[in-house]
Design an enzyme around this catalytic site. Structure first.
Site, mmCIF file in Angstrom:
data_model
loop_
_atom_site.group_PDB
_atom_site.id
_atom_site.type_symbol
_atom_site.label_atom_id
_atom_site.label_comp_id
_atom_site.label_asym_id
_atom_site.label_seq_id
_atom_site.Cartn_x
_atom_site.Cartn_y
_atom_site.Cartn_z
ATOM 1 N N LYS A 1 0.827 -1.221 0.000
ATOM 2 C CA LYS A 1 0.000 0.000 0.000
ATOM 3 C C LYS A 1 0.853 1.259 0.000
ATOM 4 O O LYS A 1 2.043 1.231 0.288
ATOM 5 C CB LYS A 1 -1.001 -0.047 1.161
ATOM 6 N N ARG B 1 -3.685 -9.971 5.021
ATOM 7 C CA ARG B 1 -4.042 -10.118 3.600
ATOM 8 C C ARG B 1 -2.882 -9.586 2.761
ATOM 9 O O ARG B 1 -2.547 -8.406 2.859
ATOM 10 C CB ARG B 1 -5.327 -9.317 3.338
HETATM 11 C C1 9MG Z 1 -9.981 -5.588 -1.248
HETATM 12 N N1 9MG Z 1 -9.075 -5.039 -0.260
HETATM 13 C C2 9MG Z 1 -8.067 -4.157 -0.497
HETATM 14 N N2 9MG Z 1 -7.446 -3.852 0.652
HETATM 15 C C3 9MG Z 1 -8.082 -4.561 1.634
HETATM 16 C C4 9MG Z 1 -7.917 -4.669 3.022
HETATM 17 O O1 9MG Z 1 -6.992 -3.978 3.671
HETATM 18 N N3 9MG Z 1 -8.739 -5.488 3.698
HETATM 19 C C5 9MG Z 1 -9.717 -6.193 3.056
HETATM 20 N N4 9MG Z 1 -10.512 -6.991 3.798
HETATM 21 N N5 9MG Z 1 -9.924 -6.118 1.730
HETATM 22 C C6 9MG Z 1 -9.124 -5.316 1.047
#
Ligand code: 9MG
Length: 282
Positions: A225, A260
């Site tokens: 990010k 994630r």
């Molecule tokens: C789809 N997406 C993009 N960033 C995300 C994040 O930080 N958490 C979740 N649950 N989905 C995300």
């Protein structure tokens, strides 16, 4: 010990679980256009599973800044054949990354057992009904604004108070559709409607929110990010692995139950180290 119920199994958190991102989009910010054919997507899924993915998060609509909404038909066309093929071949929990109830419905019929909604039922509340009827897991992620404006919101003054209030109201909304608490996971939504400092503060003091919502699994996604790019002097998304690992490690140290990420092997190893230290410390 915390656990999380999906339509197919109960996941438990003796260790941190790693959710792998599998984007089926031509415009996705860090793996754009690579995995468009079903065969390629299945091969990538196999690689992610071999590298230690505990959950596959399959999405057909990019949520990065400036991305365009795609129609439900297009999103279904992108994700459903992949979910079907992956579910047939591998016994891995599949989550569908969508904020549209018709997409969620088709994805669940194809084999998804978790719905990952970045809007926490704000864009299409019927996702709550789909989750309740199919008894899927449901990720309620904090964000503000519409799909088009969620990355350009004025920052709130107290991000912890804002997220806490929103978690309470989204849990209530999900429950009003019949979703039971044990199916719900929460997510602070790093990079969504937060400024640079707030992203850092949330990661550094994540335990504050976890103490407030002790029964819900907490998911955190920092992978590649832009706050990482900013700290590292503007490096491109593909050059943010070390920053992703460091921030993921902090999130896990501060109590995240699921992370994630794009880069599986490296994250699985990093998370094992943090888990081992945590288990020896507490
Ligand atoms: C789809 N997406 C993009 N960033 C995300 C994040 O930080 N958490 C979740 N649950 N989905 C995300």
């Amino acid at each position: 010990m915390k656990s999380w119920q999906t339509s197919r199994r109960r996941l438990s958190f003796e260790r941190t679980l790693v959710m792998a991102i599998l984007n089926i989009t031509p415009d996705s910010f860090s793996d754009g256009g690579e995995f468009l054919s079903v065969d390629d997507a299945v091969k990538q899924a196999e690689k992610l599973i071999e590298e230690g993915a505990d959950i596959l998060d399959i999405g057909g609509e990019s949520t990065r800044p400036n991305s365009q909404r795609v129609s439900a038909e297009e999103e279904i066309h992108r994700v459903v054949p992949v979910i079907e093929a992956v579910a047939k071949r591998f016994d891995v929990p599949i989550s569908v990354d969508t904020s549209k109830s018709v997409v969620a419905e088709k994805a669940v019929e194809a084999g998804a057992e978790i719905i990952n909604d970045i809007s926490a039922l704000r864009f299409d509340e019927k996702i709550g009904e789909v989750a309740a009827r199919h008894k899927t897991g449901l990720i309620l992620m904090h964000s503000r604004g519409t799909f088009e404006t969620m990355h350009s919101q004025e920052p709130v003054e107290d991000i912890f108070a804002e997220i806490s209030k929103t978690f309470h109201s989204s849990i209530k909304k999900a429950e009003s559709f019949g979703v039971k608490p044990e199916y719900i996971a929460l997510d602070i939504g790093i990079g969504f409607s937060k400024n640079f400092e707030q992203n850092l503060e949330l990661l550094g003091k994540l335990d504050k929110l976890i103490t407030e919502f002790p029964d819900y699994p907490m998911l955190v996604g920092t992978s590649r990010k832009s706050f990482i790019g900013k700290i590292l002097g503007g490096v491109a998304a593909g050059e943010r692995l070390s920053g992703t690992l460091a921030s993921t490690a902090i999130a896990v140290w501060n109590g995240a139950n699921i992370v994630r990420v794009h880069d599986l092997k490296e994250t699985v190893e990093a998370v094992k180290i943090v888990d081992a230290i945590r288990n020896n410390t507490n």
